[in-house]
Design an enzyme around this catalytic site. Structure first.
Site, PDB file in Angstrom:
ATOM      1  N   ASP A   9       0.772  -1.186  -0.072  1.00 56.84           N
ATOM      2  CA  ASP A   9       0.027   0.026  -0.030  1.00 56.84           C
ATOM      3  C   ASP A   9       0.713   1.045  -0.078  1.00 56.84           C
ATOM      4  O   ASP A   9       2.185   1.175   0.454  1.00 56.84           O
ATOM      5  CB  ASP A   9      -0.837   0.080   1.300  1.00 56.84           C
ATOM      6  CG  ASP A   9      -1.674   1.239   1.182  1.00 56.84           C
ATOM      7  OD1 ASP A   9      -2.196   1.468   0.470  1.00 56.84           O
ATOM      8  OD2 ASP A   9      -1.640   1.743   2.484  1.00 56.84           O
ATOM      9  N   ASP A  11       0.117   5.044   0.771  1.00 50.92           N
ATOM     10  CA  ASP A  11      -0.273   6.080   1.977  1.00 50.92           C
ATOM     11  C   ASP A  11      -0.341   5.464   3.226  1.00 50.92           C
ATOM     12  O   ASP A  11      -1.125   4.650   3.555  1.00 50.92           O
ATOM     13  CB  ASP A  11      -1.785   6.637   1.653  1.00 50.92           C
ATOM     14  CG  ASP A  11      -1.700   7.556   0.440  1.00 50.92           C
ATOM     15  OD1 ASP A  11      -1.127   8.238  -0.096  1.00 50.92           O
ATOM     16  OD2 ASP A  11      -3.023   7.595  -0.446  1.00 50.92           O
TER      17      ASP A  11
HETATM   18  C1  BG6 Z   1      -5.817   5.870  -0.106  1.00 56.40           C
HETATM   19  C2  BG6 Z   1      -5.840   6.589   1.307  1.00 56.40           C
HETATM   20  O1  BG6 Z   1      -4.448   5.302  -0.384  1.00 56.40           O
HETATM   21  O2  BG6 Z   1      -5.987   6.567  -1.207  1.00 56.40           O
HETATM   22  C3  BG6 Z   1      -7.179   7.044   1.547  1.00 56.40           C
HETATM   23  O3  BG6 Z   1      -5.694   5.597   2.338  1.00 56.40           O
HETATM   24  C4  BG6 Z   1      -7.607   7.816   0.028  1.00 56.40           C
HETATM   25  O4  BG6 Z   1      -7.445   7.658   2.457  1.00 56.40           O
HETATM   26  C5  BG6 Z   1      -7.517   7.176  -1.100  1.00 56.40           C
HETATM   27  O5  BG6 Z   1      -9.057   8.614   0.089  1.00 56.40           O
HETATM   28  C6  BG6 Z   1      -7.617   7.967  -2.403  1.00 56.40           C
HETATM   29  O6  BG6 Z   1      -6.519   9.087  -2.580  1.00 56.40           O
HETATM   30  P1  BG6 Z   1      -6.508  10.035  -3.615  1.00 56.40           P
HETATM   31  O7  BG6 Z   1      -5.223  10.435  -3.492  1.00 56.40           O
HETATM   32  O8  BG6 Z   1      -6.872   9.647  -4.937  1.00 56.40           O
HETATM   33  O9  BG6 Z   1      -7.573  11.170  -3.211  1.00 56.40           O
HETATM   34 MG    MG Z   2      -2.850   3.287   3.637  1.00 59.94          MG
END
Ligand code: BG6
Ligand code: MG
Length: 215
Positions: A9, A11
């Site tokens: 993963d 984030d």
């Molecule tokens: C995930 C995060 O990796 O990405 C979520 O954990 C987030 O919190 C999701 O909502 C979507 O992210 P983005 O960058 O497309 O807004």
């Molecule tokens: Mg994550």
């Protein structure tokens, strides 16, 4: 357990962008007068931008139109990207960079499996554009975690079967997605405590002995 690949993963695992998501959503919720805290934020980990917004709006009495929701999600993403654009390769923790190098040196295939539509931007800011053998992200999938789609895509891009690809996650939704797809899962931090994971780790470096055992 035989491990041929590791799917990370992004984030909250490779980088601390989970904190930027939190701050950006907090700013949007604050503008709307909607309560928002770490507890609600934990439910946003791993789920898509629009699904995250729906969770935040559960705390509001007002009904928002689709157009208003898109505007709010856009505003959140602008604030979020303003943080991302300040990141540099020095924001990649040395431990993460070392662990990725060691795993690669062991001949493991490495991939990203993220719900984020900002994955390419983040990898670029951190200088990781070329490091992974495959990247599956929010721009390529229809259903975000806890659906296993993004991890199944990563495994298929790697040409590795799910049972041999270890998923590394910080989110409950991500661990559920891994399990639903038939992947072994390593949970990092809080997520590891709430769900049944194959490996519970505190730091990413702990993946090395796990993968050595799985060779
Ligand atoms: C995930 C995060 O990796 O990405 C979520 O954990 C987030 O919190 C999701 O909502 C979507 O992210 P983005 O960058 O497309 O807004
Ligand atoms: Mg994550």
């Amino acid at each position: 357990m035989l491990i041929e690949a590791v799917i990370f993963d992004l984030d909250g695992v490779i980088c601390h962008t989970d904190q930027f998501h939190y701050q950006a959503w907090k700013a949007v919720a604050g503008q709307l007068g909607i309560p928002f805290d770490e507890h609600i934020n934990a439910r946003l980990r791993g789920v898509s931008r629009m699904e995250s917004l729906e969770i935040i709006l559960e705390q509001s009495e007002k009904n928002y139109s689709q157009e208003e929701k898109e505007q709010l999600a856009g505003e959140k993403n602008r604030i979020y990207q303003s943080f991302l654009c300040k990141m540099t390769p020095t924001d990649l923790a040395p431990e993460v960079s070392r662990t990725l190098d060691v795993l690669r040196g062991m001949g493991l295939r490495l991939a990203i499996g993220s719900s984020s539509r900002n994955t390419a931007l983040i990898l670029h800011r951190l200088g990781l554009d070329e490091l992974f053998d495959a990247v599956a992200d929010g721009t390529q999938i229809k259903r975000s975690k806890p659906d296993p789609e993004v991890f199944l895509l990563a495994a298929s891009l790697l040409g590795v079967r799910p049972s041999r690809a270890l998923v590394v996650e910080d989110a409950a939704a991500g661990i559920q997605a891994a399990k639903a797809g038939g992947f072994p899962a390593a949970g990092i931090g809080g997520a590891a405590q709430i769900l049944d994971v194959d490996f519970s780790i505190e730091t990413i470096a702990e993946l090395v002995p796990i993968c050595i055992q799985g060779r």
